[in-house]
Design a protein around this motif. Structure first.
Motif, mmCIF file in Angstrom:
data_model
loop_
_atom_site.group_PDB
_atom_site.id
_atom_site.type_symbol
_atom_site.label_atom_id
_atom_site.label_comp_id
_atom_site.label_asym_id
_atom_site.label_seq_id
_atom_site.Cartn_x
_atom_site.Cartn_y
_atom_site.Cartn_z
ATOM 1 N N ILE A 137 0.083 1.486 7.218
ATOM 2 C CA ILE A 137 -0.212 2.393 6.177
ATOM 3 C C ILE A 137 -1.277 3.155 6.122
ATOM 4 N N ILE A 138 -1.027 4.366 6.124
ATOM 5 C CA ILE A 138 -2.276 5.314 5.863
ATOM 6 C C ILE A 138 -2.411 5.921 4.688
ATOM 7 N N GLY A 139 -3.696 5.870 4.066
ATOM 8 C CA GLY A 139 -3.875 6.557 2.647
ATOM 9 C C GLY A 139 -4.722 7.906 2.822
ATOM 10 N N LEU A 173 12.778 3.624 13.516
ATOM 11 C CA LEU A 173 11.504 3.877 12.539
ATOM 12 C C LEU A 173 12.017 4.269 11.364
ATOM 13 N N ARG A 174 11.062 3.952 10.449
ATOM 14 C CA ARG A 174 11.320 4.474 8.909
ATOM 15 C C ARG A 174 9.872 4.716 8.359
ATOM 16 N N ILE A 175 9.816 5.854 7.402
ATOM 17 C CA ILE A 175 8.771 6.258 6.896
ATOM 18 C C ILE A 175 9.161 6.350 5.385
ATOM 19 N N GLU A 176 8.080 5.665 4.806
ATOM 20 C CA GLU A 176 8.201 5.556 3.381
ATOM 21 C C GLU A 176 7.001 6.369 2.405
ATOM 22 N N ARG A 177 6.606 6.617 1.550
ATOM 23 C CA ARG A 177 5.818 7.427 0.759
ATOM 24 C C ARG A 177 5.491 6.926 -0.287
ATOM 25 N N SER A 178 4.414 6.854 -0.852
ATOM 26 C CA SER A 178 4.009 6.276 -2.413
ATOM 27 C C SER A 178 3.047 7.372 -2.879
ATOM 28 N N VAL A 179 3.272 7.755 -4.296
ATOM 29 C CA VAL A 179 2.260 8.495 -4.790
ATOM 30 C C VAL A 179 1.311 7.978 -5.917
ATOM 31 N N SER A 180 1.391 6.661 -5.802
ATOM 32 C CA SER A 180 0.543 5.864 -6.574
ATOM 33 C C SER A 180 -0.980 5.797 -6.176
ATOM 34 N N LYS A 181 -1.766 5.299 -7.014
ATOM 35 C CA LYS A 181 -3.124 5.393 -6.623
ATOM 36 C C LYS A 181 -3.334 4.200 -5.660
ATOM 37 N N ASP A 182 -2.552 3.032 -5.802
ATOM 38 C CA ASP A 182 -2.675 1.930 -4.965
ATOM 39 C C ASP A 182 -1.675 2.136 -3.801
ATOM 40 N N PRO A 183 -1.714 1.498 -3.003
ATOM 41 C CA PRO A 183 -0.441 1.296 -1.983
ATOM 42 C C PRO A 183 0.660 0.373 -2.404
ATOM 43 N N VAL A 184 1.445 0.791 -3.538
ATOM 44 C CA VAL A 184 2.408 0.034 -3.983
ATOM 45 C C VAL A 184 3.582 1.040 -4.411
ATOM 46 N N LEU A 203 10.055 19.572 5.720
ATOM 47 C CA LEU A 203 10.151 18.658 4.505
ATOM 48 C C LEU A 203 9.412 19.231 3.422
ATOM 49 N N SER A 204 9.480 18.277 2.260
ATOM 50 C CA SER A 204 8.712 18.611 0.942
ATOM 51 C C SER A 204 8.752 17.450 0.126
ATOM 52 N N PHE A 205 7.523 16.722 0.425
ATOM 53 C CA PHE A 205 7.137 15.643 -0.787
ATOM 54 C C PHE A 205 5.613 15.371 -0.890
ATOM 55 N N SER A 206 5.574 14.811 -1.949
ATOM 56 C CA SER A 206 4.202 14.557 -2.163
ATOM 57 C C SER A 206 3.994 13.042 -1.813
ATOM 58 N N ALA A 207 2.543 12.700 -1.526
ATOM 59 C CA ALA A 207 2.340 11.303 -0.986
ATOM 60 C C ALA A 207 0.798 11.173 -1.154
ATOM 61 N N THR A 208 0.685 9.716 -1.680
ATOM 62 C CA THR A 208 -0.984 9.474 -1.565
ATOM 63 C C THR A 208 -1.108 8.411 -0.435
ATOM 64 N N TYR A 209 0.066 7.982 0.094
ATOM 65 C CA TYR A 209 0.334 7.112 1.115
ATOM 66 C C TYR A 209 1.467 7.191 1.751
ATOM 67 N N LEU A 210 1.382 6.867 3.254
ATOM 68 C CA LEU A 210 2.413 6.936 4.152
ATOM 69 C C LEU A 210 2.725 5.665 4.878
ATOM 70 N N ARG A 211 4.016 5.025 4.607
ATOM 71 C CA ARG A 211 3.941 3.740 5.650
ATOM 72 C C ARG A 211 5.133 3.999 6.519
ATOM 73 N N PHE A 212 4.409 3.731 7.566
ATOM 74 C CA PHE A 212 5.448 3.841 9.096
ATOM 75 C C PHE A 212 5.781 2.285 9.600
ATOM 76 N N ILE A 213 7.385 2.320 9.357
ATOM 77 C CA ILE A 213 7.610 0.902 9.524
ATOM 78 C C ILE A 213 8.725 0.844 10.832
ATOM 79 N N ILE A 214 8.012 0.264 12.135
ATOM 80 C CA ILE A 214 8.687 0.266 13.225
ATOM 81 C C ILE A 214 9.669 -0.931 13.105
#
Ligand SMILES: Nc1nc2c(ncn2[C@@H]2O[C@H](COP(=O)(O)OP(=O)(O)O)[C@@H](O)[C@H]2O)c(=O)[nH]1
Ligand SMILES: [Mg+2]
Lengths: 141, 173
Positions: A50-52, A72-83, A108-119
């Protein structure tokens, strides 16, 4: 506003989690801007990191440079914490492992504070990730 | 630190592989764990153990469980020829499922304490293992003799594989 790569430690990106930690090949290597250095997975899949970002950013392009990654799958979070992650990119098969091509051509077009890369799977017991990129602009808030 | 996911298996339901898995993962503790740690050259290897019962040879569950195995531990009973013969089927099944990926493996002869009842000779088993690219060792789980050996062998092989792969990544970078 000019787009920059937010997955760089020089841009304030920080690795907050990685499931493999060979200290010779730490996850920080994916964010150092160099393709020579890399993170290695050391065992069973799935594996993830996870990259913040220093703030919420608007992403328009994501790319990953890696070897032997099968799914591979990539997820995003817009929270202050990685949740509260939600999926934003999924690619069943990665064909051109030698290219920095993953989703690189999609706009693409999305907001993120964290990106999670799942292999999710690899072509071998071990895979390497040399660099990830997430191009975008800071959100005006 | 390496995370390994070995598959302990044997066709015959009495060769002693559950006994081995339990002995190895519990360290004398009373609770059951599904993993254990082995150190090889300062690198810690974490084992997640999947104990496949003999009857599973033809079950579909096995395919799911055997997705992307890292290492293989094949256990047979030295007093039971059938259990030794069946190792070939297990190996074939695993290799068919992991085409193009090298899976380090060890063939383990158990119950060496039953000296008078032994029917599979060490030489015979060792030669078969060698022919199929497997390491070989013997143990007696009952007498707690040599039961760590298979895990040390696998940890060492897997760590070696990791080092080689990292070299490849370096050369590609
Ligand atoms: N004599 C002897 N008996 C053993 C040994 N290991 C296991 N057994 C016995 O063999 C039987 C089957 O063992 P188990 O671990 O359940 O076999 P599995 O079906 O392969 O998992 C049990 O009664 C064990 O006590 C051994 O090293 N020597
Ligand atoms: Mg762990």
């Amino acid at each position: 506003m000019r787009a920059i790569d937010w997955c760089r430690s020089s841009a304030g990106a920080a690795l907050v989690l990685a499931t493999s930690s060979d200290e010779q090949h730490p996850a920080e290597n994916v964010a150092d801007g160099s393709s020579e250095t890399f993170w290695t997975t050391t065992g069973m899949f799935p594996q993830e990191f996870i990259i913040g970002f220093p703030k919420c950013v608007k992403i328009s392009k994501v790319a990953i440079q890696c070897y032997l990654v099968r799914t591979l799958r990539i997820e995003r979070s817009v929270s202050k914490d990685p949740v509260g992650f939600q999926q934003c990119i999924e690619k069943g098969k990665i064909l051109n492992l030698n290219q920095q091509g993953f989703c690189g051509n999609n706009v693409l077009s999305f907001s993120a504070t964290y990106l999670r890369f799942i292999i999710k799977s690899g072509f071998d017991h071990f895979v390497s990730v040399h660099r990830v990129m997430a191009e975008g602009t800071a959100e005006n808030t | 630190s390496c995370q390994v996911c070995p598959k302990c298996c044997a066709r015959d339901p009495t060769v002693g592989k559950s006994a081995l898995a339990q002995m190895f993962r519990n360290d004398g503790a009373h609770f059951q764990k599904n993993y254990t740690l082995v150190s090889v050259q300062q690198a810690q290897t974490e084992f997640f153990i999947f104990d496949s019962a003999g009857k599973d040879l033809f079950s579909e569950m096995l395919e799911k469980l055997w997705e992307q195995p890292n290492v293989l531990c094949l256990v047979y009973d030295v007093t039971n020829e059938q259990s030794f013969n069946n190792c070939a089927k297990w190996l074939e099944k695993l290799r068919a499922q992991a085409v193009g990926v090298h899976i380090p493996g060890v063939l383990v002869g158990n119950k060496t304490d039953l000296i008078g009842r032994r029917v599979v000779e060490q030489k015979q088993a060792q030669e078969w293992a060698e022919k199929h690219g497997l390491e070989y060792c013997e143990m007696s789980v009952k007498e707690m003799k040599n039961f760590e050996a298979p895990f040390h062998i696998l940890a060492k092989s897997f760590h070696q594989l990791y080092k080689e792969k990292v070299e490849t990544f370096h050369s590609l970078a």
